[in-house]
Design a protein around this motif. Structure first.
Motif, PDB file in Angstrom:
ATOM      1  N   GLY A  31      40.946  -0.674  75.275  1.00  0.00           N
ATOM      2  CA  GLY A  31      39.887   0.303  75.048  1.00  0.00           C
ATOM      3  C   GLY A  31      38.536  -0.374  74.887  1.00  0.00           C
ATOM      4  O   GLY A  31      38.440  -1.517  74.422  1.00  0.00           O
ATOM      5  N   ASP A  32      37.500   0.328  75.269  1.00  0.00           N
ATOM      6  CA  ASP A  32      36.132  -0.173  75.110  1.00  0.00           C
ATOM      7  C   ASP A  32      35.300   0.936  74.480  1.00  0.00           C
ATOM      8  O   ASP A  32      35.120   2.006  75.077  1.00  0.00           O
ATOM      9  N   PHE A  33      34.787   0.683  73.254  1.00  0.00           N
ATOM     10  CA  PHE A  33      34.081   1.700  72.491  1.00  0.00           C
ATOM     11  C   PHE A  33      32.807   1.076  71.923  1.00  0.00           C
ATOM     12  O   PHE A  33      32.833  -0.056  71.433  1.00  0.00           O
ATOM     13  N   GLY A  34      31.684   1.831  71.926  1.00  0.00           N
ATOM     14  CA  GLY A  34      30.490   1.221  71.354  1.00  0.00           C
ATOM     15  C   GLY A  34      29.244   2.078  71.378  1.00  0.00           C
ATOM     16  O   GLY A  34      29.159   3.101  72.050  1.00  0.00           O
TER      17      GLY A  34
ATOM     18  N   GLY B 286      40.582  -5.300  74.740  1.00  0.00           N
ATOM     19  CA  GLY B 286      39.375  -4.488  74.713  1.00  0.00           C
ATOM     20  C   GLY B 286      38.350  -4.953  73.700  1.00  0.00           C
ATOM     21  O   GLY B 286      38.427  -6.046  73.149  1.00  0.00           O
ATOM     22  N   ARG B 287      37.401  -4.058  73.415  1.00  0.00           N
ATOM     23  CA  ARG B 287      36.212  -4.412  72.637  1.00  0.00           C
ATOM     24  C   ARG B 287      35.731  -3.198  71.857  1.00  0.00           C
ATOM     25  O   ARG B 287      35.827  -2.063  72.331  1.00  0.00           O
ATOM     26  N   VAL B 288      35.199  -3.472  70.652  1.00  0.00           N
ATOM     27  CA  VAL B 288      34.568  -2.430  69.845  1.00  0.00           C
ATOM     28  C   VAL B 288      33.210  -2.963  69.382  1.00  0.00           C
ATOM     29  O   VAL B 288      33.134  -4.028  68.771  1.00  0.00           O
ATOM     30  N   VAL B 289      32.148  -2.207  69.667  1.00  0.00           N
ATOM     31  CA  VAL B 289      30.781  -2.625  69.329  1.00  0.00           C
ATOM     32  C   VAL B 289      30.174  -1.604  68.378  1.00  0.00           C
ATOM     33  O   VAL B 289      30.058  -0.420  68.716  1.00  0.00           O
ATOM     34  N   GLY B 290      29.811  -2.043  67.191  1.00  0.00           N
ATOM     35  CA  GLY B 290      29.165  -1.189  66.207  1.00  0.00           C
ATOM     36  C   GLY B 290      27.677  -1.460  66.147  1.00  0.00           C
ATOM     37  O   GLY B 290      27.250  -2.589  65.865  1.00  0.00           O
ATOM     38  N   ARG B 291      26.872  -0.423  66.438  1.00  0.00           N
ATOM     39  CA  ARG B 291      25.415  -0.506  66.324  1.00  0.00           C
ATOM     40  C   ARG B 291      24.941   0.783  65.661  1.00  0.00           C
ATOM     41  O   ARG B 291      25.258   1.877  66.141  1.00  0.00           O
TER      42      ARG B 291
END
Length: 309
Positions: free
Chosen positions: A215-218, A239-244
């Motif tokens: 999954g890719d979420f951000g 996958g990757r999770v990006v919090g901004r």
């Protein structure tokens, strides 16, 4: 099939500083000719009046029965998406097995995809997008994808749930005995309209069990990007999770209450705020293997824990 809660072609008139068209019940407006890095439409800022629209590039306003936009020139007929206050793919009574493939759904006042019936069944989506949900009431924002009260499997493959008014992917049992979720090669980006709180790209509630693969979420606003609460269980691999979050803490992954979460061979990235947590365990238990923290901290508190497995 592509479905939008608004027109695909618009005739614009020069209104002197803005361009306008006749349209009612417009809730969100996007440029389709300018895309984000993720390939999404770029949202225009809603302003207070026509004068403010004329003074603000990439803005819009509803004025009586007219919608005005300022995109720096005359928009083409297909360059602006007007998302109106209509339902998307909404199934509140349908309780049988459900399969959807190859649909791109834009808009929806209760979500671009909303499955609400109390049912024993399977829900399967393949190669679809569910985006740009736009609530009729700004104080009751809803998600891009919302699945509730299902006893069975909800599985999505190669699907995107982005630019939701609130969350991207949202799964609740709400009294059902067991909702089990599988996402493979799915994505969610840039969720949350102004004023929305507790926004997530992917979230589980109640006792939902889920597996997320690649999954890719951000880049959602005002919340944790991947967040499970109550008694949910999640295994996320790859996958990757990006919090901004310019409006508070930046949190990529959060495990709350009595939840348990397994993170394997994935990347967590939280940056840009005063507090940046790549992984936050506030009461929940997180187990990690091959986790790469690109930016941010590992933060267990309130009897939460982060350990290896």
């Amino acid at each position: 099939m592509q479905y939008r809660t608004g027109p695909f072609s618009v005739t614009w008139s020069d209104a002197g500083g803005t361009f306008s068209t006749g349209a009612s019940a417009v809730r969100r407006v996007f440029r389709t000719d300018v895309l984000t890095d993720e390939g999404l439409y770029t949202e225009l800022e809603q302003v207070t009046d026509v004068a403010a629209c004329a003074a603000t590039l990439n803005s819009w306003v509803a004025d009586g029965g007219q919608v005005h936009v300022n995109v720096g020139g005359a928009p083409g007929a297909a360059d602006v998406a007007l998302i109106r206050s209509f339902h998307g793919a909404r199934f509140v009574a349908h309780a049988d097995d459900f399969y959807i493939e190859g649909f791109d759904i834009e808009g929806g006042i209760t979500g671009a995809l909303h499955c609400d019936a109390a049912a024993d069944r399977a829900i399967v989506g393949v190669n679809c997008s569910f985006r740009y949900s736009a609530p009729s009431n700004p104080s009751a924002v809803q998600d891009a994808v919302r699945v509730r009260r299902t006893n069975g499997v909800a599985a999505f493959f190669g699907c995107d749930a982005s630019m939701g008014a609130k969350d991207g992917w949202n799964f609740h049992e709400d009294g059902a005995s067991q909702l089990q979720v599988l996402l493979q090669d799915c994505t969610s980006y840039r969720n949350g309209v102004p004023g929305a709180s507790s926004v997530n790209g992917f979230t589980l509630h109640d006792g939902v069990r889920a597996v997320v693969l690649n999954g890719d979420f951000g880049w959602s606003r005002n919340g944790a990007e991947v967040h499970i609460i109550q008694d949910a269980r999640l295994w996320q691999a790859g996958g990757r999770v990006v919090g901004r979050n310019p409006f508070g803490d930046a949190v990529a992954i959060q495990c709350s209450n009595d939840c348990q979460m397994w993170l394997q061979d994935m990347r967590a990235d939280a940056d840009g705020s005063a507090v940046n947590d790549a992984v936050r365990a506030n009461g929940g238990a997180v187990f990690a293997r091959g986790l790469t923290v690109v930016a941010g901290s590992i933060n267990p508190y309130s009897e939460g824990s982060v350990t290896t497995f």
